[in-house]
Design a protein around this motif. Structure first.
Motif, short mmCIF file in Angstrom:
data_model
loop_
_atom_site.label_atom_id
_atom_site.label_comp_id
_atom_site.label_asym_id
_atom_site.label_seq_id
_atom_site.Cartn_x
_atom_site.Cartn_y
_atom_site.Cartn_z
N PHE A 51 0.83 -1.21 0.00
CA PHE A 51 0.00 0.00 0.00
C PHE A 51 0.87 1.26 0.00
O PHE A 51 0.53 2.27 -0.63
CB PHE A 51 -0.94 -0.01 1.20
N ASN A 52 2.01 1.22 0.68
CA ASN A 52 2.91 2.38 0.68
C ASN A 52 3.40 2.70 -0.73
O ASN A 52 3.45 3.87 -1.13
CB ASN A 52 4.12 2.11 1.58
N ILE A 53 3.74 1.67 -1.48
CA ILE A 53 4.22 1.89 -2.85
C ILE A 53 3.09 2.45 -3.71
O ILE A 53 3.30 3.36 -4.53
CB ILE A 53 4.75 0.58 -3.45
N SER A 54 1.88 1.92 -3.53
CA SER A 54 0.73 2.42 -4.27
C SER A 54 0.48 3.89 -3.94
O SER A 54 0.21 4.71 -4.83
CB SER A 54 -0.51 1.59 -3.94
N ILE A 55 0.61 4.26 -2.67
CA ILE A 55 0.37 5.65 -2.24
C ILE A 55 1.46 6.57 -2.77
O ILE A 55 1.21 7.74 -3.08
CB ILE A 55 0.27 5.71 -0.71
N GLU A 56 2.68 6.05 -2.90
CA GLU A 56 3.75 6.85 -3.49
C GLU A 56 3.41 7.24 -4.92
O GLU A 56 3.73 8.35 -5.38
CB GLU A 56 5.06 6.08 -3.47
N SER A 57 2.75 6.32 -5.64
CA SER A 57 2.35 6.61 -7.03
C SER A 57 1.22 7.62 -7.08
O SER A 57 1.13 8.41 -8.02
CB SER A 57 1.91 5.32 -7.73
N ASN A 58 0.34 7.59 -6.07
CA ASN A 58 -0.79 8.50 -6.01
C ASN A 58 -1.09 8.82 -4.55
O ASN A 58 -1.75 8.04 -3.86
CB ASN A 58 -2.02 7.89 -6.68
N PRO A 59 -0.60 9.95 -4.04
CA PRO A 59 -0.80 10.30 -2.63
C PRO A 59 -2.27 10.41 -2.22
O PRO A 59 -2.58 10.37 -1.03
CB PRO A 59 -0.09 11.66 -2.50
N ASN A 60 -3.17 10.54 -3.20
CA ASN A 60 -4.60 10.61 -2.90
C ASN A 60 -5.32 9.30 -3.20
O ASN A 60 -6.52 9.29 -3.49
CB ASN A 60 -5.25 11.74 -3.70
N ASP A 61 -4.57 8.21 -3.10
CA ASP A 61 -5.17 6.88 -3.29
C ASP A 61 -5.88 6.49 -1.99
O ASP A 61 -5.34 5.81 -1.13
CB ASP A 61 -4.08 5.87 -3.65
N PHE A 62 -7.12 6.95 -1.85
CA PHE A 62 -7.86 6.77 -0.61
C PHE A 62 -8.11 5.29 -0.29
O PHE A 62 -8.16 4.90 0.88
CB PHE A 62 -9.20 7.52 -0.67
N ASP A 63 -8.26 4.47 -1.33
CA ASP A 63 -8.50 3.04 -1.08
C ASP A 63 -7.28 2.40 -0.42
O ASP A 63 -7.41 1.63 0.54
CB ASP A 63 -8.83 2.33 -2.39
#
Length: 329
Positions: free
Chosen positions: A277-289
């Motif tokens: 999830f951290n890597i996903s959030i790095e790609s999109n800081p507004n990845d609320f899911d």
């Protein structure tokens, strides 16, 4: 004259029964064990057949699925048998051996059936699966139940003339409206010991219309499932279904890490899930899911402060007020 007629009838009956017996043996699911040249020489080390999965699933006397993916039916083809020849789609094969334990096909090349033709040796899928090891990654174990994660070794079978993914896609009219978007969809459900669908859950939806049509399509598909088997008994398996509408590399990175995070959560590997999830959030800081799912992992491993920080960030998009009231005050 009468003797000649009887001899001819015997030959015809023998030919018909031989062809019928071939078909009865052939109607099975066959997985590639080995492929060589017809001469017996090995294929080059970089040839796709040296490492790729291949399955022929003859579902009746006329149609066969061919797939390179263990969890998908693949594409369906018409086939015809004449003597020891079988034509699948536009490709001709010679049946060198057919028994309940083995199917050997030689593919016709540009020069017919010569030494450069490819020879395929198949074994029944059940035999192939029995040779595969069962690992902890294939299991979800709770106090009350054991669920197998659908895999090459253990899978429920979708008995339809379409693959499950194609069946679902055709039932979702909203599909054409989102296919050109940057979006992804992730859902899971269990096929239980009776072949019934249970615990259907959408983890990442697209929109209300798409999600509703997906749920309806899955319910419609239930009559086509047959349960997975392990150790001579029917077992529950967890099936994961995804749709990927990806137009740029940044979104692709976000999607795959979110998906792997969800899978890790199902295995109760919460710290691994947090990393995804951290890597996903790095790609999109507004990845609320991803932020929400990460917060649940933090809660489970008792890192409450971090969970509260995530809930504060997503509270305008997610229903987390009760969690904040319970854990963060």
């Amino acid at each position: 004259m009468r003797k000649e007629i009887l001899t001819l009838l015997f030959v015809l009956i023998h030919f018909i029964s031989f062809s019928q017996s071939q078909k009865e043996l052939l109607v099975n699911s066959w997985v590639l064990k080995n492929a060589t040249y017809n001469s017996g020489n090995e294929l080059p080390i970089d040839h796709p057949l040296k490492s790729n999965y291949l399955r022929f699933d003859f579902i009746n006397y006329e149609k066969v699925f061919k797939t390179a993916f263990p969890l998908d039916n693949g594409y369906i083809f018409q086939y015809k048998i004449l003597n020891n020849l079988i034509k699948i789609g536009f490709v001709n094969y010679k049946i060198e051996n057919l028994s309940k334990n083995e199917l050997v096909l030689i593919e016709q090349g540009v020069n017919g059936f010569d030494e450069s033709s490819i020879k395929y040796s198949f074994i029944p899928e059940n035999d192939y699966q029995n040779k595969l090891a069962l690992t902890n990654e294939m299991l979800i174990i709770s106090d009350k139940d054991t669920i197998f994660i659908e895999s090459e070794k253990i899978r429920a079978k979708f008995k339809n003339e379409k693959s499950f993914h194609s069946f679902i896609t055709d039932e979702i009219s909203e599909y054409s409206n989102v296919v050109s978007s940057n979006n992804y969809f992730l859902a899971t459900f269990i096929i239980n010991e009776k072949g019934k669908i249970d615990s259907l859950k959408i983890h990442k939806g697209i929109n209300k219309r798409f999600d509703k049509q997906f749920l309806k399509a899955v319910e419609k598909s239930e009559k086509y499932w047959t349960p997975a088997e392990y150790d001579n008994r029917n077992v529950k398996v967890l099936h994961t279904e995804t749709f990927e509408f990806i137009k740029n590399p940044k979104f692709e990175k976000q999607y795959f890490n979110y998906r792997d995070g969800i899978i890790s959560m199902r295995k109760k590997e919460y710290e691994t899930a947090i990393n995804y999830f951290n890597i996903s959030i790095e790609s999109n800081p507004n990845d609320f899911d991803s932020i929400y799912q990460r917060s649940i992992c933090y809660l489970i491993i008792d890192e409450i402060t971090k969970a509260c920080e995530d809930w504060e960030f997503v509270k305008k998009k997610k229903k987390v007020n009760e969690l904040i009231e319970k854990y963060c005050k």
